[in-house]
Design an enzyme around this catalytic site. Structure first.
Site, PDB file in Angstrom:
ATOM      1  N   ASN A   1       0.863  -1.186   0.000  1.00  0.00           N
ATOM      2  CA  ASN A   1       0.000   0.000   0.000  1.00  0.00           C
ATOM      3  C   ASN A   1       0.894   1.229   0.000  1.00  0.00           C
ATOM      4  O   ASN A   1       1.507   1.559   1.011  1.00  0.00           O
ATOM      5  CB  ASN A   1      -0.891  -0.031   1.258  1.00  0.00           C
ATOM      6  CG  ASN A   1      -1.671   1.259   1.437  1.00  0.00           C
ATOM      7  OD1 ASN A   1      -1.817   2.040   0.502  1.00  0.00           O
ATOM      8  ND2 ASN A   1      -2.174   1.484   2.646  1.00  0.00           N
ATOM      9  N   TRP A   2       0.959   1.879  -1.142  1.00  0.00           N
ATOM     10  CA  TRP A   2       1.866   3.029  -1.256  1.00  0.00           C
ATOM     11  C   TRP A   2       1.326   4.296  -0.614  1.00  0.00           C
ATOM     12  O   TRP A   2       2.018   5.301  -0.538  1.00  0.00           O
ATOM     13  CB  TRP A   2       2.149   3.325  -2.743  1.00  0.00           C
ATOM     14  CG  TRP A   2       3.068   2.350  -3.390  1.00  0.00           C
ATOM     15  CD1 TRP A   2       3.696   1.293  -2.802  1.00  0.00           C
ATOM     16  CD2 TRP A   2       3.479   2.354  -4.759  1.00  0.00           C
ATOM     17  NE1 TRP A   2       4.465   0.631  -3.726  1.00  0.00           N
ATOM     18  CE2 TRP A   2       4.352   1.264  -4.937  1.00  0.00           C
ATOM     19  CE3 TRP A   2       3.188   3.166  -5.853  1.00  0.00           C
ATOM     20  CZ2 TRP A   2       4.948   0.980  -6.162  1.00  0.00           C
ATOM     21  CZ3 TRP A   2       3.764   2.887  -7.069  1.00  0.00           C
ATOM     22  CH2 TRP A   2       4.637   1.799  -7.222  1.00  0.00           C
ATOM     23  N   LYS A   3       0.067   4.278  -0.240  1.00  0.00           N
ATOM     24  CA  LYS A   3      -0.571   5.479   0.333  1.00  0.00           C
ATOM     25  C   LYS A   3      -0.384   6.650  -0.641  1.00  0.00           C
ATOM     26  O   LYS A   3      -0.372   6.427  -1.836  1.00  0.00           O
ATOM     27  CB  LYS A   3      -0.024   5.772   1.725  1.00  0.00           C
ATOM     28  CG  LYS A   3       0.026   4.514   2.583  1.00  0.00           C
ATOM     29  CD  LYS A   3       0.367   4.783   4.001  1.00  0.00           C
ATOM     30  CE  LYS A   3       0.519   3.454   4.725  1.00  0.00           C
ATOM     31  NZ  LYS A   3       0.318   3.552   6.149  1.00  0.00           N
TER      32      LYS A   3
ATOM     33  N   HIS B   1      -9.409   1.159   5.060  1.00  0.00           N
ATOM     34  CA  HIS B   1      -8.106   1.339   5.700  1.00  0.00           C
ATOM     35  C   HIS B   1      -8.267   2.312   6.873  1.00  0.00           C
ATOM     36  O   HIS B   1      -9.045   3.260   6.798  1.00  0.00           O
ATOM     37  CB  HIS B   1      -7.092   1.880   4.679  1.00  0.00           C
ATOM     38  CG  HIS B   1      -5.688   1.844   5.198  1.00  0.00           C
ATOM     39  ND1 HIS B   1      -5.194   2.807   6.043  1.00  0.00           N
ATOM     40  CD2 HIS B   1      -4.688   0.943   5.027  1.00  0.00           C
ATOM     41  CE1 HIS B   1      -3.936   2.502   6.353  1.00  0.00           C
ATOM     42  NE2 HIS B   1      -3.610   1.375   5.749  1.00  0.00           N
TER      43      HIS B   1
ATOM     44  N   GLU C   1      -6.556   4.693   7.880  1.00  0.00           N
ATOM     45  CA  GLU C   1      -6.331   6.115   7.575  1.00  0.00           C
ATOM     46  C   GLU C   1      -7.569   6.731   6.943  1.00  0.00           C
ATOM     47  O   GLU C   1      -7.868   7.898   7.148  1.00  0.00           O
ATOM     48  CB  GLU C   1      -5.100   6.268   6.666  1.00  0.00           C
ATOM     49  CG  GLU C   1      -3.820   6.043   7.471  1.00  0.00           C
ATOM     50  CD  GLU C   1      -2.648   5.516   6.669  1.00  0.00           C
ATOM     51  OE1 GLU C   1      -2.669   5.588   5.431  1.00  0.00           O
ATOM     52  OE2 GLU C   1      -1.703   5.006   7.308  1.00  0.00           O
TER      53      GLU C   1
ATOM     54  N   GLU D   1      -5.220  -5.187  10.651  1.00  0.00           N
ATOM     55  CA  GLU D   1      -4.197  -4.161  10.831  1.00  0.00           C
ATOM     56  C   GLU D   1      -4.440  -3.440  12.151  1.00  0.00           C
ATOM     57  O   GLU D   1      -5.232  -2.477  12.197  1.00  0.00           O
ATOM     58  CB  GLU D   1      -4.259  -3.148   9.684  1.00  0.00           C
ATOM     59  CG  GLU D   1      -4.016  -3.742   8.319  1.00  0.00           C
ATOM     60  CD  GLU D   1      -3.370  -2.731   7.399  1.00  0.00           C
ATOM     61  OE1 GLU D   1      -2.279  -3.029   6.909  1.00  0.00           O
ATOM     62  OE2 GLU D   1      -3.929  -1.645   7.186  1.00  0.00           O
TER      63      GLU D   1
ATOM     64  N   GLY E   1       2.647   2.085  10.649  1.00  0.00           N
ATOM     65  CA  GLY E   1       3.592   3.186  10.475  1.00  0.00           C
ATOM     66  C   GLY E   1       4.324   3.567  11.753  1.00  0.00           C
ATOM     67  O   GLY E   1       4.944   4.626  11.828  1.00  0.00           O
TER      68      GLY E   1
ATOM     69  N   SER F   1       3.644  -2.369  10.153  1.00  0.00           N
ATOM     70  CA  SER F   1       5.108  -2.359  10.275  1.00  0.00           C
ATOM     71  C   SER F   1       5.769  -3.677   9.859  1.00  0.00           C
ATOM     72  O   SER F   1       6.734  -4.129  10.481  1.00  0.00           O
ATOM     73  CB  SER F   1       5.525  -1.962  11.702  1.00  0.00           C
ATOM     74  OG  SER F   1       5.086  -0.650  11.974  1.00  0.00           O
TER      75      SER F   1
ATOM     76  N   GLY G   1       2.873  -1.247   4.233  1.00  0.00           N
ATOM     77  CA  GLY G   1       2.862   0.181   3.913  1.00  0.00           C
ATOM     78  C   GLY G   1       4.259   0.679   3.595  1.00  0.00           C
ATOM     79  O   GLY G   1       4.783   0.493   2.500  1.00  0.00           O
ATOM     80  N   GLY G   2       4.884   1.308   4.588  1.00  0.00           N
ATOM     81  CA  GLY G   2       6.182   1.967   4.387  1.00  0.00           C
ATOM     82  C   GLY G   2       7.221   1.112   3.664  1.00  0.00           C
ATOM     83  O   GLY G   2       7.913   1.597   2.760  1.00  0.00           O
TER      84      GLY G   2
HETATM   85  C1  PEP Z   1      -0.660   0.037   5.912  1.00  0.00           C
HETATM   86  O1  PEP Z   1      -0.675   1.180   5.510  1.00  0.00           O
HETATM   87  O2  PEP Z   1      -1.595  -0.712   5.609  1.00  0.00           O
HETATM   88  C2  PEP Z   1       0.444  -0.411   6.760  1.00  0.00           C
HETATM   89  C3  PEP Z   1       0.390  -1.605   7.283  1.00  0.00           C
HETATM   90  O3  PEP Z   1       1.495   0.465   6.919  1.00  0.00           O
HETATM   91  P1  PEP Z   1       2.946   0.144   7.568  1.00  0.00           P
HETATM   92  O4  PEP Z   1       3.416  -1.157   6.981  1.00  0.00           O
HETATM   93  O5  PEP Z   1       3.805   1.292   7.208  1.00  0.00           O
HETATM   94  O6  PEP Z   1       2.744   0.002   9.054  1.00  0.00           O
END
Ligand code: PEP
Length: 248
Positions: A9-11, A94, A96, A166, A172, A212, A233-234
Site C-alpha cells: 500500500n503506497w498510500k 483502511h 487512515e 491491521e 507506520g 510495520s 505500507g512503508g
Molecule cells: C498500511 O498502511 O496498511 C500499513 C500496514 O502500513 P505500515 O506497513 O507502514 O505500518
C-alpha cells in the site's frame, strides 16, 4: 491450500514517473515468487502502472473507491473505471480512511458490496486502537467491524474477498503485533467468517496481517497457521525491500 498474498500500500506516495521506475525494478526481482504480488499505487498512477505490469505476475489494487457506479460525486473514484483499466483489488476501510476521512463501517459495507458486484476483490481492513486493545476490547471491535462491514454479502460471489487485520497502533509506528497475537486475532476473524459464511469460505479466504511489516519480520509472521500474507505500507516503497518481503 491458501496462496500467500503480499500487497504493498503506497498510500499518497510516488509520482507516475517514480511509480514506473519502481515497477520496472520490481518486475525482475519477483518474477519467480510463489506468492501473489499486489501493489496499490495512488489513483493517478493506476493506469500507467497497470499497463507497465501487463504480462507479469504483479497485480494492481486501488487504495479506495466510491460505491456508486457513476454520477455527481465530485472527486470520487468509480469502480467501473477501475475494472476498465485492469485493476483487480481494492483496499477498503483502511484505518487512515476511517480516521482522516471519517469512513464508517456502513460506508465500507456499501463499498465492499459494490466491489464484489463489479468483480473487484476487496482487501477489507479491520483493526483496533491501542486504547481498545489495552482495555481488552480488541475482539469486540473486530467482531463489530466484521459484522457491519460484511453485512448483506451472503448471496454475492466471495472468492476474491480478502481481509487484512491491521492493528492501528502497529501502522507506520515500527511496532509489530507479536506473531502469536496477530495469529490469534486472525484465527478469530476466520471463525467469524465461518459462522457467517460457512466453513468452506472460511477455509479458503485469505486473511493478511498489516502493521510495520518488513523483510526482517515477515518470515516469522508467515510461519503462523492462519496468517496468509501481509499488507505492507512503508516497506513497500522500496523495490528491493519489498521484493525481499515477497520472497521471505
Ligand atoms: C498500511 O498502511 O496498511 C500499513 C500496514 O502500513 P505500515 O506497513 O507502514 O505500518
Amino acid at each position: 491450500m491458501r496462496k500467500k498474498l503480499i500487497a504493498g500500500n503506497w498510500k499518497m506516495n510516488k509520482t507516475i514517473n517514480e511509480a514506473l521506475l519502481f515497477v520496472n525494478q520490481l518486475i525482475p526481482l519477483v518474477k519467480d515468487t510463489d506468492a501473489e504480488v499486489v501493489i496499490c499505487p495512488t489513483s493517478l498512477c493506476l493506469s500507467d502502472v497497470a499497463r507497465a505490469v501487463t504480462n507479469t505476475n504483479i497485480k494492481i489494487g486501488a487504495q479506495n473507491m466510491y460505491y456508486k457506479e457513476s454520477g455527481a460525486f465530485t472527486g470520487e473514484i468509480s469502480p467501473r473505471s477501475l475494472t476498465e483499466i485492469g485493476i483487480e483489488y481494492v483496499i477498503l476501510g483502511h484505518s487512515e480512511r476511517r480516521q482522516y476521512f471519517k469512513e464508517s463501517n456502513d460506508d465500507v459495507n456499501k463499498k465492499v458490496i459494490s466491489a464484489l458486484n463489479i468483480g473487484l476483490m476487496p482487501i477489507l481492513c479491520v483493526g483496533e486502537t491501542l486504547e481498545e486493545r489495552a482495555s481488552g476490547k480488541a475482539f469486540d471491535i473486530i467482531n463489530k467491524q466484521m459484522s457491519e462491514c460484511l453485512q448483506g454479502i451472503e448471496s454475492l460471489r466471495l472468492d476474491g474477498l480478502v481481509i487484512a487485520y491491521e492493528p492501528i497502533w502497529a501502522i507506520g509506528t515500527g511496532k509489530t503485533a507479536t506473531k502469536e497475537d496477530a495469529n490469534e486475532i486472525i484465527a478469530y476473524i476466520r471463525k467469524l467468517i465461518s459462522e457467517k459464511l460457512g466453513g468452506s469460505i472460511a477455509e479458503n479466504i485469505r486473511i493478511l496481517y498489516g502493521g510495520s511489516v518488513k523483510s526482517s519480520n515477515i518470515k516469522e509472521l508467515m510461519e503462523m497457521s492462519d496468517i496468509d500474507g501481509a499488507l505492507v505500507g512503508g516497506a513497500s516503497l522500496d523495490s528491493v525491500e519489498f521484493s525481499e518481503i515477497v520472497k521471505y
